[in-house]
Design a protein around this motif. Structure first.
Motif, PDB file in Angstrom:
ATOM      1  N   ILE A  70       4.961 -17.333  38.233  1.00  0.00           N
ATOM      2  CA  ILE A  70       4.783 -16.033  37.562  1.00  0.00           C
ATOM      3  C   ILE A  70       5.688 -15.967  36.329  1.00  0.00           C
ATOM      4  N   VAL A  71       6.940 -16.392  36.494  1.00  0.00           N
ATOM      5  CA  VAL A  71       7.892 -16.352  35.370  1.00  0.00           C
ATOM      6  C   VAL A  71       7.415 -17.270  34.244  1.00  0.00           C
ATOM      7  N   GLN A  72       6.911 -18.438  34.624  1.00  0.00           N
ATOM      8  CA  GLN A  72       6.424 -19.391  33.618  1.00  0.00           C
ATOM      9  C   GLN A  72       5.215 -18.820  32.857  1.00  0.00           C
ATOM     10  N   LEU A  73       4.268 -18.239  33.590  1.00  0.00           N
ATOM     11  CA  LEU A  73       3.078 -17.670  32.939  1.00  0.00           C
ATOM     12  C   LEU A  73       3.473 -16.495  32.047  1.00  0.00           C
ATOM     13  N   ASN A  74       4.474 -15.751  32.488  1.00  0.00           N
ATOM     14  CA  ASN A  74       4.954 -14.629  31.694  1.00  0.00           C
ATOM     15  C   ASN A  74       5.552 -15.137  30.373  1.00  0.00           C
ATOM     16  N   ALA A  75       6.291 -16.254  30.465  1.00  0.00           N
ATOM     17  CA  ALA A  75       6.885 -16.834  29.249  1.00  0.00           C
ATOM     18  C   ALA A  75       5.780 -17.329  28.308  1.00  0.00           C
ATOM     19  N   GLU A  76       4.631 -17.671  28.887  1.00  0.00           N
ATOM     20  CA  GLU A  76       3.500 -18.124  28.057  1.00  0.00           C
ATOM     21  C   GLU A  76       2.694 -16.945  27.523  1.00  0.00           C
ATOM     22  N   GLY A  77       3.091 -15.719  27.873  1.00  0.00           N
ATOM     23  CA  GLY A  77       2.467 -14.559  27.240  1.00  0.00           C
ATOM     24  C   GLY A  77       1.661 -13.648  28.144  1.00  0.00           C
ATOM     25  N   ILE A  78       1.582 -13.957  29.438  1.00  0.00           N
ATOM     26  CA  ILE A  78       0.800 -13.078  30.317  1.00  0.00           C
ATOM     27  C   ILE A  78       1.694 -11.958  30.859  1.00  0.00           C
ATOM     28  N   THR A  79       1.176 -10.761  30.804  1.00  0.00           N
ATOM     29  CA  THR A  79       1.878  -9.579  31.301  1.00  0.00           C
ATOM     30  C   THR A  79       1.524  -9.394  32.780  1.00  0.00           C
ATOM     31  N   PHE A  80       2.496  -8.912  33.573  1.00  0.00           N
ATOM     32  CA  PHE A  80       2.251  -8.801  35.018  1.00  0.00           C
ATOM     33  C   PHE A  80       2.561  -7.414  35.563  1.00  0.00           C
ATOM     34  N   LEU A  81       1.673  -6.944  36.434  1.00  0.00           N
ATOM     35  CA  LEU A  81       1.991  -5.830  37.318  1.00  0.00           C
ATOM     36  C   LEU A  81       1.963  -6.408  38.725  1.00  0.00           C
ATOM     37  N   LEU A  82       3.127  -6.396  39.361  1.00  0.00           N
ATOM     38  CA  LEU A  82       3.338  -7.141  40.593  1.00  0.00           C
ATOM     39  C   LEU A  82       3.608  -6.186  41.750  1.00  0.00           C
ATOM     40  N   VAL A  83       2.682  -6.145  42.707  1.00  0.00           N
ATOM     41  CA  VAL A  83       2.872  -5.319  43.898  1.00  0.00           C
ATOM     42  C   VAL A  83       3.467  -6.192  44.992  1.00  0.00           C
ATOM     43  N   GLU A  84       4.554  -5.744  45.593  1.00  0.00           N
ATOM     44  CA  GLU A  84       5.227  -6.568  46.594  1.00  0.00           C
ATOM     45  C   GLU A  84       5.886  -5.738  47.685  1.00  0.00           C
ATOM     46  N   GLN A  85       5.776  -6.246  48.918  1.00  0.00           N
ATOM     47  CA  GLN A  85       6.601  -5.711  50.007  1.00  0.00           C
ATOM     48  C   GLN A  85       7.990  -6.328  49.887  1.00  0.00           C
ATOM     49  N   ASN A  86       8.010  -7.565  49.359  1.00  0.00           N
ATOM     50  CA  ASN A  86       9.270  -8.254  49.169  1.00  0.00           C
ATOM     51  C   ASN A  86       9.917  -7.717  47.886  1.00  0.00           C
ATOM     52  N   ALA A  87      10.508  -6.509  48.031  1.00  0.00           N
ATOM     53  CA  ALA A  87      10.986  -5.779  46.851  1.00  0.00           C
ATOM     54  C   ALA A  87      12.092  -6.538  46.123  1.00  0.00           C
ATOM     55  N   ARG A  88      12.941  -7.188  46.888  1.00  0.00           N
ATOM     56  CA  ARG A  88      14.055  -7.880  46.233  1.00  0.00           C
ATOM     57  C   ARG A  88      13.537  -9.004  45.317  1.00  0.00           C
ATOM     58  N   ALA A  89      12.618  -9.827  45.850  1.00  0.00           N
ATOM     59  CA  ALA A  89      12.086 -10.934  45.047  1.00  0.00           C
ATOM     60  C   ALA A  89      11.376 -10.391  43.808  1.00  0.00           C
ATOM     61  N   ALA A  90      10.591  -9.328  43.995  1.00  0.00           N
ATOM     62  CA  ALA A  90       9.824  -8.793  42.872  1.00  0.00           C
ATOM     63  C   ALA A  90      10.754  -8.218  41.802  1.00  0.00           C
ATOM     64  N   LEU A  91      11.738  -7.436  42.231  1.00  0.00           N
ATOM     65  CA  LEU A  91      12.640  -6.795  41.254  1.00  0.00           C
ATOM     66  C   LEU A  91      13.535  -7.834  40.570  1.00  0.00           C
ATOM     67  N   THR A  92      13.745  -8.964  41.233  1.00  0.00           N
ATOM     68  CA  THR A  92      14.590  -9.997  40.632  1.00  0.00           C
ATOM     69  C   THR A  92      13.916 -10.621  39.406  1.00  0.00           C
ATOM     70  N   ILE A  93      12.585 -10.751  39.427  1.00  0.00           N
ATOM     71  CA  ILE A  93      11.939 -11.341  38.249  1.00  0.00           C
ATOM     72  C   ILE A  93      11.396 -10.279  37.287  1.00  0.00           C
ATOM     73  N   ALA A  94      11.374  -9.009  37.721  1.00  0.00           N
ATOM     74  CA  ALA A  94      10.779  -7.958  36.885  1.00  0.00           C
ATOM     75  C   ALA A  94      11.783  -7.415  35.869  1.00  0.00           C
ATOM     76  N   SER A  95      11.270  -6.817  34.791  1.00  0.00           N
ATOM     77  CA  SER A  95      12.161  -6.106  33.876  1.00  0.00           C
ATOM     78  C   SER A  95      12.289  -4.641  34.314  1.00  0.00           C
ATOM     79  N   ARG A  96      11.206  -4.076  34.814  1.00  0.00           N
ATOM     80  CA  ARG A  96      11.248  -2.687  35.288  1.00  0.00           C
ATOM     81  C   ARG A  96      10.520  -2.584  36.610  1.00  0.00           C
ATOM     82  N   GLY A  97      10.763  -1.479  37.299  1.00  0.00           N
ATOM     83  CA  GLY A  97      10.101  -1.296  38.579  1.00  0.00           C
ATOM     84  C   GLY A  97       9.762   0.156  38.841  1.00  0.00           C
ATOM     85  N   TYR A  98       8.794   0.354  39.741  1.00  0.00           N
ATOM     86  CA  TYR A  98       8.417   1.690  40.211  1.00  0.00           C
ATOM     87  C   TYR A  98       8.437   1.664  41.725  1.00  0.00           C
ATOM     88  N   VAL A  99       8.810   2.793  42.316  1.00  0.00           N
ATOM     89  CA  VAL A  99       8.772   2.910  43.774  1.00  0.00           C
ATOM     90  C   VAL A  99       7.739   3.980  44.126  1.00  0.00           C
TER      91      VAL A  99
END
Ligand code: ATP
Length: 238
Positions: free
Chosen positions: A180-209
């Motif tokens: 995901i991080v690699q594809l993001n660096a190549e220009g793809i934007t992501f909206l990532l839904v996760e139960q694994n909140a820690r992993a998701a927030l670690t790679i995200a710039s912003r988050g919503y609860v």
């Protein structure tokens, strides 16, 4: 890039989203976290056109897309990698990938599709090794990779990922998140839904609860990781 405003949606008479709003800027990874049943998948399904919202606005690059059919939303540049992956198990890995480029094939872009197949095989070498095998014979992690690769075949500007880590061993989760991080660096934007909140927030710039159909918190991913309430409710011990 994506703006969701005051979205209400549900099933039958049951409203699952009670006026949820969020935005994703070009180039971001935005995490949407929340407990089981909070409405995260419902929001993604509404954006992807799998359900028709009852109320509210969805804009992709300033154009309204709420209520449009999935092919139009794919054409607008949004790809969905659904929870449960929705692969076609008896079909080969390659044929599952080609299906992801259905709209482009219909337009006659055979050469582009061939190039993209090569590109996803580079990104996911295991899929190249298994391309003639039925998708159903892949492991859980490989199927998740195939689902992401298939979505990439539509050349999306933005990918909506629904629980990509579900059911995967920790090493594979790490691999999927690296991609995901690699594809993001190549220009793809992501909206990532996760139960694994820690992993998701670690790679995200912003988050919503999201909590029972309402956005209760939003902010920079690091601030959410440090937030006492988020820690208590979603991050567990650590
Ligand atoms: P999960 O992580 O469990 O998928 P979620 O946050 O994605 O949770 P949703 O799947 O969006 O939550 O569900 C929101 C609410 O809508 C829940 O109360 C759920 O029971 C209900 N719901 C979801 N899908 C359907 C459906 N097809 N028919 C009826 N109700 C549904």
């Amino acid at each position: 890039m994506l703006v969701v405003r005051n979205l209400r949606a549900g099933y039958g008479r049951i409203e699952a989203l009670h006026g949820a709003s969020l935005s994703v800027r070009r180039g971001e990874i935005v995490a949407l976290v929340g407990a089981n049943g909070a409405g995260k998948s419902t929001l993604l399904k509404a954006v992807a056109g799998l359900i028709v919202p009852w109320h509210g606005e969805i804009l992709m690059e300033d154009r309204p897309i709420a209520g449009k059919k999935p092919p139009e939303i794919v054409a607008a540049g949004i790809g969905l990698v659904p929870e449960g992956r929705w692969l076609f198990p008896p079909m080969s890995v390659r044929d599952n990938l080609v299906l992801g480029a259905y709209l482009r094939l219909r337009r006659g872009d055979k050469e582009g599709v061939r190039q993209d197949l090569e590109r996803v095989y580079e990104l996911f070498p295991i899929l190249a090794e298994r391309k003639e095998q039925p998708a159903g014979s892949l492991s859980g992690g490989e199927q998740q990779m195939l689902a992401m690769a298939r979505a990439l075949m539509s050349r999306p500007k933005m990918l909506l990922l629904d629980e990509p880590s579900t059911g995967l061993a920790p090493l594979l989760v790490e691999k999927i998140f690296d991609i995901i991080v690699q594809l993001n660096a190549e220009g793809i934007t992501f909206l990532l839904v996760e139960q694994n909140a820690r992993a998701a927030l670690t790679i995200a710039s912003r988050g919503y609860v999201l909590e029972t159909g309402r956005m209760v918190l939003q902010g920079r991913a690091q601030d959410l990781l440090d937030d006492q309430e988020v820690k208590r409710a979603y991050l567990g011990k650590d």
